[in-house]
Scaffold this active site. Structure first.
Site, PDB file in Angstrom:
ATOM      1  N   HIS A 113       0.459  -1.067  -0.145  1.00  0.00           N
ATOM      2  CA  HIS A 113       0.006   0.264  -0.194  1.00  0.00           C
ATOM      3  C   HIS A 113       0.965   0.437  -0.345  1.00  0.00           C
ATOM      4  O   HIS A 113       0.321   1.962   0.072  1.00  0.00           O
ATOM      5  CB  HIS A 113      -1.033  -0.014   1.481  1.00  0.00           C
ATOM      6  CG  HIS A 113      -0.140   0.275   2.424  1.00  0.00           C
ATOM      7  ND1 HIS A 113      -0.746  -0.338   3.248  1.00  0.00           N
ATOM      8  CD2 HIS A 113      -0.033   1.064   3.187  1.00  0.00           C
ATOM      9  CE1 HIS A 113       0.138  -0.331   4.265  1.00  0.00           C
ATOM     10  NE2 HIS A 113       0.360   0.621   4.357  1.00  0.00           N
ATOM     11  N   ASP A 143       0.168  -7.664   1.634  1.00  0.00           N
ATOM     12  CA  ASP A 143       0.795  -6.579   1.843  1.00  0.00           C
ATOM     13  C   ASP A 143       2.064  -6.256   1.962  1.00  0.00           C
ATOM     14  O   ASP A 143       2.709  -4.797   2.558  1.00  0.00           O
ATOM     15  CB  ASP A 143       0.161  -5.848   3.044  1.00  0.00           C
ATOM     16  CG  ASP A 143      -0.021  -3.805   2.828  1.00  0.00           C
ATOM     17  OD1 ASP A 143       0.357  -3.578   1.674  1.00  0.00           O
ATOM     18  OD2 ASP A 143       0.123  -3.953   3.832  1.00  0.00           O
ATOM     19  N   SER A 218       5.148   2.071   7.926  1.00  0.00           N
ATOM     20  CA  SER A 218       4.353   1.371   7.280  1.00  0.00           C
ATOM     21  C   SER A 218       5.437   0.650   6.542  1.00  0.00           C
ATOM     22  O   SER A 218       5.936   2.115   5.151  1.00  0.00           O
ATOM     23  CB  SER A 218       3.210   1.788   6.091  1.00  0.00           C
ATOM     24  OG  SER A 218       2.361   1.708   6.864  1.00  0.00           O
TER      25      SER A 218
END
Length: 367
Positions: A113, A143, A218
């Site tokens: 993402h 992911d 992230s």
């Protein structure tokens, strides 16, 4: 997790306490009764001291060597995306995230993402050098993504064994939090093997931690005190009255996916062809099931391996190969660790009976 910085206005409410003052008459002068004192139990100890007085308490761990070891391998990732508004007008948006150098040839792992739909990607090292990056491969189901910069002799991190983690173990989260540069936070492992649904896609085998994880973290590492990457930070639950619920993809889940992305540019998943619910005591009571755990089939795809194996809607899968199945996560992980073309024995409950069958797994169809 990678998103534009949000500013939160905190309102400070001052509460004034009004104290009432009450006057009381002075107490009567106490009197001493020697006979009463002599009759008290003798519980005193003239040699008593506070516990640990004069002893060295066990110090907290020193995180500085771990930070010094790992931080050079953590990078800031900035992606540029061209989007269109309601009227079709295009505009550019920049998203920040993190990444981990995993070898000295420029391979970097991050979250899908972070780089999804990116027009261009730039990576900044902790020494200030900046490089354009190319996508090697992405995988939306896990992911995870791998990008690469054109550089050599780079510092890199080692991926450790997340199966050795235990609850309460110290960990550090390192990443480009809020796009402010590489920041370190500390916490503990608070839960293992967690499943979290993110916009319709369930991530399995996650590590929950109290280490602060913020937008921009992230793709960054969650490391143990040996300096090994045991997780890749990915998700945080944001809700009122929720604190310290950040999640990382475990290194054991990530390693085969990263390797497949570097070797082939994509990940091939085995496929059984069922939709499932986890059997709970409440579901078992509602459906009159003889077990209160397992994977309950709610949908079966025609001509799938499950269909060919004779499975049906309403069956409860309790074993897949040599793995006992307590919930949907167990079955998904068992399927993903199998091979395309592999024939697997499946034990399932239909009615009151335990049955077995075999299914030959095929490659997961493109969604």
């Amino acid at each position: 997790m990678a998103e534009r910085t949000r500013y939160i206005l905190a309102t400070l409410i001052l509460v004034t306490l009004t104290l009432g003052i009450i006057t009381c008459p002075p107490p009567a002068t106490p009197t001493s009764d020697p006979s009463q004192v002599d009759s008290l139990p003798q519980h005193t100890d003239p040699d008593w001291t506070f516990p640990l007085q004069g002893e060295q308490a066990t110090p907290l761990p020193d995180f500085r060597p771990v930070v010094a070891q790992v931080m050079p391998s953590v990078v800031s990732v900035t992606t540029e995306m061209v989007l269109s508004d309601f009227f079709g007008r295009q505009y550019t948006e920049y998203v920040t995230g993190s990444g981990i150098l995993i070898d000295d040839e420029g391979y970097i792992t991050t979250n899908n993402h972070v780089v999804e739909n990116a027009q261009s990607i730039y990576v900044e090292l902790v020494d200030g050098r900046t490089f354009p990056a190319n996508i090697v491969g992405t995988d939306a189901l896990s992911d995870l993504a791998v990008i690469r910069i054109d550089a050599t002799d780079l510092p890199y991190a080692y991926l450790g064994d997340s199966s050795l983690l235990s609850l309460g173990q110290w960990v550090l989260a390192i990443g480009n939090a809020l796009g402010e540069g590489i920041i370190v936070t500390q916490g503990i492992v608070s839960r293992l093997n967690v499943s979290v649904n993110v916009e319709g896609n369930t991530l399995y085998g996650l590590i929950q931690t109290t280490a602060a994880i913020n937008p921009g973290n992230s793709g960054g590492p969650l490391v143990n005190l040996s300096g090994e990457v045991i997780g890749i930070t990915s998700v945080k639950i944001v809700a009122p009255e929720v604190e310290g619920m950040g999640f990382a993809i475990s290194s054991d889940e990530a390693k085969p996916i990263i390797q497949a992305l570097i070797r082939y540019g994509h990940v091939t998943y085995p496929w059984l062809g069922v939709a499932l619910y986890t059997v709970t005591p409440s579901l078992a009571a509602a459906m009159d099931l003889p077990v209160d755990s397992g994977a309950f089939i709610v949908e079966l795809i025609a001509d799938s391996p499950a269909d060919a194996a004779g499975l049906s809607v309403g069956d409860v899968i309790i074993r897949f190969g040599n793995r006992e199945i307590d919930d949907v996560g167990d079955l998904v992980q068992a399927i993903r660790t199998s091979q395309v073309g592999e024939e697997v024995e499946i034990a399932f409950i239909r009615g009151e009976d335990i049955n077995t069958t075999s299914a030959r797994l095929v490659e997961r169809p493109a969604s």
